[in-house]
Design a protein around this motif. Structure first.
Motif, mmCIF file in Angstrom:
data_model
loop_
_atom_site.group_PDB
_atom_site.id
_atom_site.type_symbol
_atom_site.label_atom_id
_atom_site.label_comp_id
_atom_site.label_asym_id
_atom_site.label_seq_id
_atom_site.Cartn_x
_atom_site.Cartn_y
_atom_site.Cartn_z
ATOM 1 N N HIS A 88 -75.597 17.165 -31.061
ATOM 2 C CA HIS A 88 -76.932 17.519 -30.564
ATOM 3 C C HIS A 88 -77.034 19.032 -30.334
ATOM 4 C CE1 HIS A 88 -80.773 17.224 -28.598
ATOM 5 N NE2 HIS A 88 -80.289 17.743 -27.484
ATOM 6 N N GLY A 89 -77.966 19.672 -31.024
ATOM 7 C CA GLY A 89 -78.183 21.105 -30.903
ATOM 8 C C GLY A 89 -77.362 21.958 -31.848
ATOM 9 N N LEU A 90 -76.428 21.334 -32.582
ATOM 10 C CA LEU A 90 -75.538 22.108 -33.450
ATOM 11 C C LEU A 90 -76.283 22.738 -34.616
ATOM 12 C CD1 LEU A 90 -72.715 23.073 -34.216
ATOM 13 C CD2 LEU A 90 -72.297 20.843 -35.287
ATOM 14 N N ALA A 91 -77.198 21.999 -35.222
ATOM 15 C CA ALA A 91 -77.952 22.533 -36.366
ATOM 16 C C ALA A 91 -78.711 23.797 -35.985
ATOM 17 C CB ALA A 91 -78.910 21.466 -36.901
ATOM 18 N N VAL A 92 -79.320 23.785 -34.808
ATOM 19 C CA VAL A 92 -80.059 24.960 -34.340
ATOM 20 C C VAL A 92 -79.119 26.145 -34.151
ATOM 21 C CG1 VAL A 92 -81.407 25.901 -32.427
ATOM 22 C CG2 VAL A 92 -81.869 23.586 -33.253
ATOM 23 N N LYS A 93 -77.944 25.889 -33.601
ATOM 24 C CA LYS A 93 -76.968 26.970 -33.395
ATOM 25 C C LYS A 93 -76.539 27.578 -34.726
ATOM 26 C CE LYS A 93 -75.185 24.955 -29.101
ATOM 27 N NZ LYS A 93 -74.049 24.243 -28.462
ATOM 28 N N ILE A 94 -76.310 26.730 -35.723
ATOM 29 C CA ILE A 94 -75.919 27.244 -37.044
ATOM 30 C C ILE A 94 -77.058 28.049 -37.656
ATOM 31 C CG2 ILE A 94 -75.254 26.602 -39.392
ATOM 32 C CD1 ILE A 94 -73.923 24.091 -38.173
ATOM 33 N N LYS A 95 -78.276 27.517 -37.562
ATOM 34 C CA LYS A 95 -79.450 28.208 -38.126
ATOM 35 C C LYS A 95 -79.672 29.547 -37.430
ATOM 36 C CE LYS A 95 -83.189 28.109 -40.798
ATOM 37 N NZ LYS A 95 -83.945 29.304 -40.401
ATOM 38 N N ARG A 103 -74.121 9.941 -36.156
ATOM 39 C CA ARG A 103 -73.888 11.374 -35.988
ATOM 40 C C ARG A 103 -74.544 12.164 -37.111
ATOM 41 N NH1 ARG A 103 -67.342 10.920 -34.929
ATOM 42 N NH2 ARG A 103 -67.408 10.243 -32.738
ATOM 43 N N ALA A 104 -74.351 11.678 -38.348
ATOM 44 C CA ALA A 104 -74.920 12.376 -39.504
ATOM 45 C C ALA A 104 -76.444 12.392 -39.442
ATOM 46 C CB ALA A 104 -74.451 11.712 -40.796
ATOM 47 N N GLU A 105 -77.048 11.258 -39.077
ATOM 48 C CA GLU A 105 -78.507 11.183 -39.013
ATOM 49 C C GLU A 105 -79.063 12.096 -37.925
ATOM 50 O OE1 GLU A 105 -79.278 7.008 -38.647
ATOM 51 O OE2 GLU A 105 -79.211 6.688 -40.835
ATOM 52 N N LEU A 106 -78.349 12.199 -36.804
ATOM 53 C CA LEU A 106 -78.776 13.101 -35.742
ATOM 54 C C LEU A 106 -78.739 14.547 -36.218
ATOM 55 C CD1 LEU A 106 -79.529 13.791 -32.838
ATOM 56 C CD2 LEU A 106 -77.093 13.648 -32.237
ATOM 57 N N ALA A 140 -81.517 19.309 -38.251
ATOM 58 C CA ALA A 140 -81.516 20.336 -39.295
ATOM 59 C C ALA A 140 -82.880 20.421 -39.963
ATOM 60 C CB ALA A 140 -80.430 20.032 -40.322
ATOM 61 N N ASP A 141 -83.466 19.263 -40.239
ATOM 62 C CA ASP A 141 -84.806 19.237 -40.842
ATOM 63 C C ASP A 141 -85.822 19.911 -39.922
ATOM 64 O OD1 ASP A 141 -83.846 17.866 -43.056
ATOM 65 O OD2 ASP A 141 -84.447 15.900 -42.308
ATOM 66 N N ALA A 142 -85.666 19.657 -38.637
ATOM 67 C CA ALA A 142 -86.631 20.189 -37.676
ATOM 68 C C ALA A 142 -86.560 21.709 -37.569
ATOM 69 C CB ALA A 142 -86.396 19.560 -36.303
ATOM 70 N N CYS A 143 -85.361 22.277 -37.725
ATOM 71 C CA CYS A 143 -85.228 23.734 -37.573
ATOM 72 C C CYS A 143 -85.164 24.466 -38.917
ATOM 73 C CB CYS A 143 -84.006 24.069 -36.724
ATOM 74 S SG CYS A 143 -82.403 23.790 -37.529
ATOM 75 N N GLY A 144 -85.201 23.722 -40.021
ATOM 76 C CA GLY A 144 -85.217 24.359 -41.333
ATOM 77 C C GLY A 144 -83.857 24.716 -41.888
#
Length: 417
Positions: free
Chosen positions: A400-407, A335-338, A343-347
């Protein structure tokens, strides 16, 4: 004027726990909309991929096998001897440090921190920990008439900030008889960061140097609450060996808990483990902390201790325990690696994560971000300098997709790091 009958030192105390508050709101919304439509990243407990709270099977079976007397009997104030032996063995594994080692049962890992503050610092003292830490540290200091002092955990290179740690310890040793240091590593809450073996070497060498030929003491407290989900069983415990053969005026007290490694969160069972080169210090450790047990909560949870004993006296059950932990460690790591990959991909910037239950996104205005995320049914924990995401409890599907939503939300709000 508000009427109060509390003693002066107790007046005005109030605490609204943001973690439990956010969790309650998330659960209420999930009941209304359905679990699949809510992301609850607040829970500091392991949930499986279906969102169910995990209880290790070997632990569940151990509780089923308890006799009525195991459950309802008063336990010894220090804890059952077999429990204390099991705690020491489970904590250190093959990396048991040299020296006098004693254990005393406590009410969870929190009980360890309470007793350390109460018995190894004076009223008005400052207790040192890192700027990224579990919030209850501060509450326990205040409630005991102490202050919490913070050093910067990470330097500009995102490594352990030894220089800032060193500066704070130097100042405290000059002012106080005892310097108590709370070091939540490995799998720091809330960052997932850990000191390396080399970091520990530098810390211990410095601590020995700073109290050499001084009538001053260091009380070093490794809080290892998330130990069993911080790496391969033997590898993640190697640093414990470094605590052997230290000078008599450096006492190591390991804060150990059954909450995470045995999934006994609500049973409130743990132990403080003292490591010292001095026999008198070891005996004093047992005497004063056993006394504080009696003076604070009397004795500990008999059923939880007996369940651990039942597991640890059977080699086959220990194998099952290790296997189950390894499976959930792997799941949390996935989960963490995903999350980090996306997160890396969206900055989206996050603090260095190595292992454990949580990942932290450093930013200003965390409450504003959390409020906005809650409009999208996403619940995270606001910290003073960031957001905490519990990867232990969010399924891969929801990660999945959470990092983008936060960004997206932080960009929309113009939030600065």
């Amino acid at each position: 004027m508000v009427m109060s009958v509390a003693a002066p030192q107790a007046r005005g105390k109030y605490s609204e726990d943001k973690i439990f508050g956010a969790n309650n709101r998330a659960n209420a919304l999930a009941d209304k909309l359905g679990v699949d439509r809510v992301i609850n990243g607040t829970v500091g407990s392991i949930l499986d991929e279906d969102g169910n709270l995990v209880m290790l099977d070997v632990v569940r079976q151990a509780f089923k096998e308890l006799l009525p007397k195991d459950i309802i009997s008063y336990a010894p104030i220090q804890g059952y001897p077999e429990y204390l032996d099991a705690v020491i063995d489970q904590c250190f594994g093959a990396s048991r440090p040299d020296g006098y080692i004693r254990a005393c049962a406590t009410s969870g890992g929190s009980g360890v921190i309470h007793h350390v503050i109460h018995n190894y610092s004076e009223i008005g003292d400052e207790i040192l920990t890192s700027d990224w830490h579990w919030g209850a540290y501060g509450s326990m200091c205040i409630d005991n008439g102490r202050k919490l002092r913070e050093f910067e955990l990470l330097n500009k290179d995102r490594k352990f900030n030894f220089e800032d740690f060193k500066a704070h310890v130097t100042d405290l040793v000059a002012k106080q008889l005892n310097t108590v240091i709370l070091m939540n590593s490995p799998a720091n809450n809330p960052t997932g960061f850990a000191l390396s073996g080399e970091d520990w070497d530098k810390v211990l060498a410095f601590l020995q140097e700073i109290v050499t030929n001084k009538e001053k003491n260091i009380i070093l407290v490794p809080d290892v609450a998330y130990l069993d989900y911080s790496g391969e069983k033997s590898e993640c415990r190697r640093f414990f060996k470094k605590f052997g053969n230290l000078p008599a005026n450096i006492l190591v007290i390991v804060a150990y808990t059954l909450s995470k490694g045995f999934t006994m969160y609500g049973q409130r069972m743990g132990a403080m483990i003292g490591v010292t080169s001095d026999a008198d210090v070891a005996e004093e450790f047992v005497a004063i902390n056993q006394y504080s047990n009696r003076a604070t909560w009397s004795n500990s949870n008999s059923a939880a201790m007996k369940a651990m004993i039942h597991i640890c006296e059977d080699p086959e059950k220990i194998k099952q325990l290790d296997a189950e932990r390894a499976n959930y460690f792997a799941l949390i790591k996935e989960r963490a690696e995903l999350f980090m990959q996306e997160a890396d991909a969206c900055g989206l910037v996050y603090l260095p994560y190595l292992s454990g239950f949580f990942i932290t996104i450093p930013l200003l205005g965390s409450q504003t971000v959390c409020d906005e995320l809650e409009k999208e049914n996403i619940f995270l924990v606001p910290l003073g300098k960031g957001l905490r995401l519990a990867v232990c409890s969010v399924s891969k599907k929801k990660i999945h997709g959470l990092a983008v939503k936060i960004k997206t939300v932080t960009d929309k709000l113009g939030i600065d790091r």
